[in-house]
Motif scaffolding. Structure first.
Motif, short mmCIF file in Angstrom:
data_model
loop_
_atom_site.label_atom_id
_atom_site.label_comp_id
_atom_site.label_asym_id
_atom_site.label_seq_id
_atom_site.Cartn_x
_atom_site.Cartn_y
_atom_site.Cartn_z
N GLY A 116 -2.77 36.52 -21.70
CA GLY A 116 -3.61 35.48 -22.50
C GLY A 116 -3.98 36.04 -23.71
O GLY A 116 -4.05 35.20 -24.70
N SER A 117 -4.59 37.38 -23.79
CA SER A 117 -5.34 38.00 -24.69
C SER A 117 -4.45 38.09 -26.12
O SER A 117 -4.92 38.03 -27.31
N GLY A 118 -3.07 37.88 -25.73
CA GLY A 118 -2.19 38.28 -27.00
C GLY A 118 -1.90 37.02 -27.79
O GLY A 118 -1.39 36.99 -29.14
N GLN A 119 -2.41 35.71 -27.05
CA GLN A 119 -2.39 34.47 -27.99
C GLN A 119 -0.86 34.17 -28.54
O GLN A 119 -0.07 34.62 -28.07
N LEU A 120 -0.94 33.82 -29.93
CA LEU A 120 0.30 33.36 -30.50
C LEU A 120 1.22 34.52 -31.08
O LEU A 120 2.32 34.70 -30.77
N PHE A 121 0.54 35.27 -31.88
CA PHE A 121 0.98 36.39 -32.62
C PHE A 121 1.00 37.81 -31.85
O PHE A 121 1.50 38.77 -32.37
N GLY A 122 -0.01 38.06 -31.15
CA GLY A 122 -0.12 39.28 -30.40
C GLY A 122 -1.14 40.28 -31.15
O GLY A 122 -1.45 39.98 -32.23
N LYS A 123 -1.35 41.26 -30.73
CA LYS A 123 -2.30 42.45 -31.16
C LYS A 123 -1.52 43.24 -31.86
O LYS A 123 -2.34 44.23 -32.46
N GLY A 124 -0.28 43.21 -31.99
CA GLY A 124 0.58 44.55 -32.72
C GLY A 124 0.93 45.44 -31.85
O GLY A 124 0.15 45.71 -30.74
N LEU A 125 1.97 46.13 -31.99
CA LEU A 125 2.66 47.12 -31.29
C LEU A 125 1.35 48.22 -31.27
O LEU A 125 0.99 48.56 -32.31
N LEU A 126 1.09 48.92 -30.17
CA LEU A 126 0.17 49.78 -29.69
C LEU A 126 -1.40 49.32 -30.02
O LEU A 126 -2.40 50.38 -29.95
N GLY A 127 -1.56 47.99 -30.30
CA GLY A 127 -2.82 47.49 -30.33
C GLY A 127 -3.44 46.79 -29.35
O GLY A 127 -4.42 46.16 -29.38
N ASP A 157 7.15 47.25 -13.43
CA ASP A 157 7.07 46.02 -13.24
C ASP A 157 6.32 45.00 -14.02
O ASP A 157 6.72 44.04 -14.10
N PHE A 158 5.46 45.59 -14.58
CA PHE A 158 4.55 44.75 -15.42
C PHE A 158 4.57 44.72 -16.99
O PHE A 158 3.66 44.41 -17.72
N ILE A 159 5.93 45.32 -17.24
CA ILE A 159 5.88 45.31 -18.70
C ILE A 159 6.14 44.17 -19.71
O ILE A 159 5.57 44.25 -20.74
N PHE A 160 6.13 43.09 -19.05
CA PHE A 160 6.02 41.78 -19.64
C PHE A 160 4.76 41.64 -19.99
O PHE A 160 4.40 40.70 -20.86
N THR A 161 3.80 42.05 -19.28
CA THR A 161 2.36 41.90 -19.89
C THR A 161 1.96 42.66 -21.13
O THR A 161 1.39 42.12 -21.87
N VAL A 162 2.91 43.72 -21.38
CA VAL A 162 2.69 44.40 -22.70
C VAL A 162 3.22 43.69 -23.89
O VAL A 162 2.65 43.45 -24.79
N ALA A 163 4.35 43.07 -23.39
CA ALA A 163 5.07 42.07 -24.62
C ALA A 163 4.14 41.12 -25.07
O ALA A 163 3.85 40.64 -25.92
N GLY A 164 3.29 40.60 -23.78
CA GLY A 164 2.58 39.01 -24.19
C GLY A 164 1.21 39.52 -24.99
O GLY A 164 1.06 38.70 -25.72
N GLU A 165 0.87 40.75 -24.52
CA GLU A 165 -0.54 41.29 -25.35
C GLU A 165 -0.12 41.58 -26.85
O GLU A 165 -0.98 41.18 -27.61
N GLU A 166 1.04 42.30 -26.75
CA GLU A 166 1.10 43.04 -28.22
C GLU A 166 2.00 42.12 -29.09
O GLU A 166 1.80 42.38 -30.35
N PHE A 167 2.76 41.34 -28.49
CA PHE A 167 3.78 40.71 -29.59
C PHE A 167 3.43 39.14 -29.26
O PHE A 167 3.80 38.38 -29.97
N GLY A 168 2.28 39.05 -28.25
CA GLY A 168 1.89 37.53 -28.34
C GLY A 168 3.19 36.65 -27.65
O GLY A 168 4.09 36.83 -27.14
N PHE A 169 2.63 35.27 -27.64
CA PHE A 169 3.54 34.15 -27.15
C PHE A 169 4.84 34.16 -27.84
O PHE A 169 5.85 34.19 -27.05
N LEU A 170 4.97 34.10 -28.91
CA LEU A 170 6.35 34.60 -29.65
C LEU A 170 7.22 35.50 -29.34
O LEU A 170 8.51 35.29 -29.03
#
Length: 388
Positions: A257-268, A283-296
């Motif tokens: 959820g914290s990644g919102q639409l565009f994310g916080k950026g790789l390493l951010g 197992d939870f790598i999709f959370t990294v994609a959601g936070e750093e790359f956002g919904f998109l």
């Protein structure tokens, strides 16, 4: 041999390897690009999620890249084979997978994250035979169900029984570890093979009832480990213990959820950097994609996995023999089920079962199994084209 003859032979080899009629040009390029894109994204996410704590800051990244390299080699080797010849080796592959599952239950086995599913090789490397069991079960069920009753499209009853016995043996050994997530994937592989092979609907209904009774028995007789039961409790009510059994689910939702639409950026990603989500590189790598790359970014990962599934379905539909159709179709169901469970558990619609995200999560044996499966799809595609 004269210089001209040697040069001519070299041109002949090159033409067969890279010419317009070579197997290289008959590969499914879209499938290949999608798998490469997912692997690159996965490598970036593994780097981001391990850089602050892995040995030497790049230790796991280097191992991941090595595993990817080995997986690509295995994929290429399998893709070069005639999938109809692979059929003859299906019993051997299945037998080897059973031996591996059995060795895990001996003193050679090791427990990691609650499951006695590993064989340690030294140097920080380990093998999880249950991942290879997925490939073994795909091949043996396809081989058994590929021969229909004369005049029909249905497999023979005896062959169906043998396929169920093979699935039961794999499931039993995996559940003894216990590894509920992999057991569910093996069940999905077996069920999908039966459906694709065209068995009678009455048998499918009966097996569904038996499966439901088995699930009920597992809970009723308390056959699950305490940590597995806690995962189901957290799934039903993540707020029941947000700092205990519900911690993984709660932190996963916060990270995505914290990644919102565009994310916080790789390493951010703050959640990622702080390691608030356990097993965020597997197992939870999709959370990294959601936070750093956002919904998109998260949707992009899902869409790429969807491309893999669609290309696999196309290969299965266009294949000219039942064995190839069963192998391709069952692999698609394997990837689809595992993707749904993995993504679902990170967004709270599925219980946590410890399954990696295909082509994205860190892993050795899982990476090998996934890329071997892609090699099988490509082998079927290449041989299918050769008949046209």
């Amino acid at each position: 041999m004269t210089g001209g003859a040697l040069a001519g032979r070299r041109r002949s080899y090159a033409q067969r390897a890279f010419g317009a009629e070579s197997a290289l040009w008959r590969l499914d390029g879209v499938l290949l690009v999608a798998v490469i894109a997912l692997s690159v994204i996965g490598t970036l996410l593994v780097w981001s999620s391990t850089r602050t704590w892995a040995p030497g800051s790049t230790g796991l990244l280097k191992k991941h890249l090595l595993n990817e390299g080995i997986g690509v080699f295995l994929c290429a080797a399998v893709a070069m084979m005639d999938h109809r010849a692979v059929r003859a080796y299906a019993p051997l592959v299945f037998l080897v997978s059973l031996i591996g599952l059995g060795l895990v239950l001996t003193p050679l086995g090791a427990t990691i994250n609650g499951s006695h599913s590993w064989i340690l090789l030294g140097g920080g490397f380990a093998v999880q035979p249950s991942e290879f069991a997925k490939v073994g079960l795909v091949l043996i069920t396809a081989m058994l169900l590929a021969q229909p009753v004369e005049g029909t499209d249905r497999p023979r009853g005896f062959d169906v029984m043998l396929a169920l016995v093979a699935a039961g043996m794999s499931l039993a050994l995996v559940m003894m570890q216990p590894d509920l997530g992999t057991a569910l994937v093996l069940a999905a592989i077996s069920a999908s093979a039966l459906v694709i092979s065209g068995v009678r609907k009455r048998l499918i209904a009966l097996l569904t009832l038996i499966g439901a009774a088995g699930v009920f028995s597992v809970f009723y007789f308390e056959m699950l480990e305490p940590y597995q039961l806690a995962r189901f409790t957290a799934f039903l009510d993540p707020n029941v213990d947000p700092r205990g059994v519900g911690y993984n689910s709660t932190q996963s939702l916060i990270a995505i959820g914290s990644g919102q639409l565009f994310g916080k950026g790789l390493l951010g990603g703050g959640q990622t950097t702080g390691r608030f989500v356990p097993e965020q590189h597997t197992d939870f790598i999709f959370t990294v994609a959601g936070e750093e790359f956002g919904f998109l970014g998260a949707v992009t990962v899902v869409l790429l996995l969807g491309v893999v599934l669609l290309r696999g379905l196309k290969i299965a539909r266009q294949c000219e023999d039942r064995f190839g159709t069963l192998v391709a179709g069952t692999i698609v169901c394997w990837f689809a089920f595992q993707t749904f469970v993995n993504v679902g558990m990170t967004i709270g619609i599925m219980p946590i079962t410890g399954l990696p995200l295909p082509f994205v999560s860190y892993g050795g044996t899982a990476t090998f199994a996934n890329l071997i499966a892609v090699g099988l799809l490509q082998a079927i595609r290449v041989r299918r084209q050769s008949f046209e």
